[in-house]
Design a protein around this motif. Structure first.
Motif, PDB file in Angstrom:
ATOM      1  N   LEU A  45       0.827  -1.209   0.000  1.00 45.05           N
ATOM      2  CA  LEU A  45       0.000   0.000   0.000  1.00 45.05           C
ATOM      3  C   LEU A  45       0.859   1.256   0.000  1.00 45.05           C
ATOM      4  N   ALA A  46       1.980   1.222   0.724  1.00 53.48           N
ATOM      5  CA  ALA A  46       2.886   2.376   0.755  1.00 53.48           C
ATOM      6  C   ALA A  46       3.490   2.615  -0.631  1.00 53.48           C
ATOM      7  N   PHE A  47       3.871   1.534  -1.305  1.00 55.75           N
ATOM      8  CA  PHE A  47       4.446   1.689  -2.639  1.00 55.75           C
ATOM      9  C   PHE A  47       3.407   2.236  -3.614  1.00 55.75           C
ATOM     10  N   GLU A  48       2.181   1.762  -3.484  1.00 58.67           N
ATOM     11  CA  GLU A  48       1.088   2.251  -4.320  1.00 58.67           C
ATOM     12  C   GLU A  48       0.921   3.769  -4.142  1.00 58.67           C
ATOM     13  N   ASP A  49       0.917   4.222  -2.893  1.00 59.88           N
ATOM     14  CA  ASP A  49       0.789   5.660  -2.629  1.00 59.88           C
ATOM     15  C   ASP A  49       2.002   6.430  -3.134  1.00 59.88           C
ATOM     16  N   TRP A  50       3.183   5.825  -3.027  1.00 58.37           N
ATOM     17  CA  TRP A  50       4.400   6.494  -3.489  1.00 58.37           C
ATOM     18  C   TRP A  50       4.346   6.724  -4.995  1.00 58.37           C
ATOM     19  N   ILE A  51       3.904   5.719  -5.751  1.00 56.58           N
ATOM     20  CA  ILE A  51       3.781   5.884  -7.200  1.00 56.58           C
ATOM     21  C   ILE A  51       2.818   7.029  -7.503  1.00 56.58           C
ATOM     22  N   HIS A  52       1.654   7.020  -6.855  1.00 57.63           N
ATOM     23  CA  HIS A  52       0.652   8.067  -7.091  1.00 57.63           C
ATOM     24  C   HIS A  52       1.209   9.454  -6.811  1.00 57.63           C
ATOM     25  N   ASP A  53       1.970   9.586  -5.736  1.00 54.98           N
ATOM     26  CA  ASP A  53       2.434  10.908  -5.301  1.00 54.98           C
ATOM     27  C   ASP A  53       3.704  11.387  -5.994  1.00 54.98           C
ATOM     28  N   HIS A  54       4.513  10.470  -6.567  1.00 60.44           N
ATOM     29  CA  HIS A  54       5.840  10.870  -7.044  1.00 60.44           C
ATOM     30  C   HIS A  54       6.143  10.616  -8.517  1.00 60.44           C
ATOM     31  N   ILE A  55       5.336   9.840  -9.199  1.00 62.84           N
ATOM     32  CA  ILE A  55       5.658   9.496 -10.586  1.00 62.84           C
ATOM     33  C   ILE A  55       4.826  10.345 -11.545  1.00 62.84           C
ATOM     34  N   HIS A  56       5.497  10.918 -12.526  1.00 60.68           N
ATOM     35  CA  HIS A  56       4.823  11.657 -13.593  1.00 60.68           C
ATOM     36  C   HIS A  56       4.313  10.623 -14.603  1.00 60.68           C
ATOM     37  N   GLU A  58       2.284  10.971 -17.367  1.00 59.12           N
ATOM     38  CA  GLU A  58       1.893  11.374 -18.719  1.00 59.12           C
ATOM     39  C   GLU A  58       2.564  10.473 -19.754  1.00 59.12           C
ATOM     40  N   GLY A  59       1.773   9.701 -20.477  1.00 61.69           N
ATOM     41  CA  GLY A  59       2.295   8.806 -21.503  1.00 61.69           C
ATOM     42  C   GLY A  59       2.994   7.572 -20.955  1.00 61.69           C
ATOM     43  N   LYS A  60       3.006   7.407 -19.633  1.00 65.31           N
ATOM     44  CA  LYS A  60       3.694   6.273 -19.016  1.00 65.31           C
ATOM     45  C   LYS A  60       2.805   5.634 -17.958  1.00 65.31           C
ATOM     46  N   PRO A  61       1.748   4.963 -18.348  1.00 66.36           N
ATOM     47  CA  PRO A  61       0.898   4.301 -17.354  1.00 66.36           C
ATOM     48  C   PRO A  61       1.661   3.171 -16.669  1.00 66.36           C
ATOM     49  N   ILE A  62       1.200   2.822 -15.493  1.00 68.38           N
ATOM     50  CA  ILE A  62       1.837   1.746 -14.728  1.00 68.38           C
ATOM     51  C   ILE A  62       0.755   0.765 -14.294  1.00 68.38           C
ATOM     52  N   LEU A  63       1.045  -0.512 -14.457  1.00 68.75           N
ATOM     53  CA  LEU A  63       0.213  -1.579 -13.898  1.00 68.75           C
ATOM     54  C   LEU A  63       1.040  -2.238 -12.814  1.00 68.75           C
ATOM     55  N   PHE A  64       0.523  -2.225 -11.599  1.00 67.25           N
ATOM     56  CA  PHE A  64       1.209  -2.786 -10.434  1.00 67.25           C
ATOM     57  C   PHE A  64       0.452  -4.029  -9.998  1.00 67.25           C
ATOM     58  N   LEU A  65       1.132  -5.177  -9.954  1.00 61.59           N
ATOM     59  CA  LEU A  65       0.540  -6.451  -9.536  1.00 61.59           C
ATOM     60  C   LEU A  65       1.119  -6.826  -8.180  1.00 61.59           C
ATOM     61  N   TRP A  66       0.256  -7.220  -7.241  1.00 60.67           N
ATOM     62  CA  TRP A  66       0.734  -7.526  -5.900  1.00 60.67           C
ATOM     63  C   TRP A  66      -0.207  -8.483  -5.188  1.00 60.67           C
ATOM     64  N   LYS A 168      -8.606   6.226  -6.427  1.00 59.43           N
ATOM     65  CA  LYS A 168      -8.208   7.512  -5.871  1.00 59.43           C
ATOM     66  C   LYS A 168      -7.892   8.418  -7.050  1.00 59.43           C
ATOM     67  N   ILE A 169      -8.540   9.564  -7.073  1.00 58.67           N
ATOM     68  CA  ILE A 169      -8.311  10.525  -8.140  1.00 58.67           C
ATOM     69  C   ILE A 169      -7.694  11.769  -7.518  1.00 58.67           C
ATOM     70  N   GLY A 170      -6.459  12.039  -7.888  1.00 56.39           N
ATOM     71  CA  GLY A 170      -5.746  13.199  -7.375  1.00 56.39           C
ATOM     72  C   GLY A 170      -5.871  14.382  -8.316  1.00 56.39           C
ATOM     73  N   ARG A 171      -5.055  15.381  -8.074  1.00 58.61           N
ATOM     74  CA  ARG A 171      -5.088  16.590  -8.893  1.00 58.61           C
ATOM     75  C   ARG A 171      -4.689  16.299 -10.337  1.00 58.61           C
ATOM     76  N   THR A 172      -3.622  15.503 -10.529  1.00 62.29           N
ATOM     77  CA  THR A 172      -3.169  15.186 -11.883  1.00 62.29           C
ATOM     78  C   THR A 172      -3.109  13.690 -12.145  1.00 62.29           C
ATOM     79  N   ALA A 173      -2.939  12.882 -11.118  1.00 57.70           N
ATOM     80  CA  ALA A 173      -2.803  11.433 -11.273  1.00 57.70           C
ATOM     81  C   ALA A 173      -4.005  10.716 -10.677  1.00 57.70           C
ATOM     82  N   ALA A 174      -4.199   9.483 -11.109  1.00 63.67           N
ATOM     83  CA  ALA A 174      -5.299   8.676 -10.585  1.00 63.67           C
ATOM     84  C   ALA A 174      -4.875   7.221 -10.578  1.00 63.67           C
ATOM     85  N   TYR A 175      -5.485   6.476  -9.669  1.00 65.97           N
ATOM     86  CA  TYR A 175      -5.312   5.028  -9.760  1.00 65.97           C
ATOM     87  C   TYR A 175      -6.621   4.326  -9.447  1.00 65.97           C
TER      88      TYR A 175
END
Length: 198
Positions: A45-56, A58-66, A168-175
């Motif tokens: 869960l911490a890694f999931e939040d870290w990706i949301h908060d720190h990764i740009h 745009e044009g680089k979606p991420i699929l996280f399996l856990w 979770k939908i943030g200002r610029t990112a969502a998951y």
């Protein structure tokens, strides 16, 4: 993409800079598929939040399996005493965690696959993510009748819920993350998610 050194041992990179086109409606040209090698609900869960908060994204979606060892994960606004059996969970060593997304309480164990789809806010599409999962399941087991619902769940044979979903939908990112029940301990699932106070 720079990953903090402390996190590098928590996951393995399955595909870097090129997302497989199969299954995608309009495949992105770049992206990542990450699989966690940790079964700790707090780390994942911490890694999931870290990706949301720190990764740009745009044009680089991420699929996280856990996957997690036995645990109950509740939504950001839920009361654990109303959602689960804390006494039983303590006896059985089942962890309790709170995620930052909404949605209901879910049970995780090693028979449950968790998928998190990270995109920009503008490309967020829960239904398209669920259709991707259905196409992937049908590619492996064509006889399965799995369909998404209007509530963004997945049903097997029109009656068995095999996936719940939250986002979770943030200002610029969502998951958007969801569970996929494969061989979960159904007894532990039902008893953990039954509060003695309700």
């Amino acid at each position: 993409m720079l990953i903090p050194l402390s996190m590098k041992n928590c996951f393995r990179l399955l595909c870097q800079h090129k997302v497989p086109a199969a299954g995608f409606k309009s495949p992105p040209t770049h992206g990542l598929i990450l699989q966690s090698i940790s079964n700790d609900v707090y780390e994942n869960l911490a890694f999931e939040d870290w990706i949301h908060d720190h990764i740009h994204l745009e044009g680089k979606p991420i699929l996280f399996l856990w996957r997690n060892s036995p645990s109950v994960v509740i939504g950001r606004h839920q009361n654990p005493w109303q959602e689960c059996n804390l006494h039983l969970m303590r006896q059985e060593g089942i962890k309790l965690a709170r995620r930052k997304s909404g949605g209901g309480a879910v049970y995780h164990d090693m028979g449950n696959i968790n998928l998190t789809f990270f995109t920009t806010k503008t490309k967020y599409d829960r239904m398209e993510n669920l259709k991707l999962i259905v196409r992937a399941l049908n590619a492996v087991q064509p006889q399965l009748d799995v369909q998404p619902t209007k509530k963004f769940d997945l049903l097997l044979d029109g009656q068995f819920k095999i996936s719940g979903t939250a986002s979770k939908i943030g200002r610029t990112a969502a998951y958007h993350h969801c569970t996929l029940l494969c061989s979960t301990n159904r007894t532990a699932l039902s008893s953990s998610l039954k509060s003695p106070y309700c």
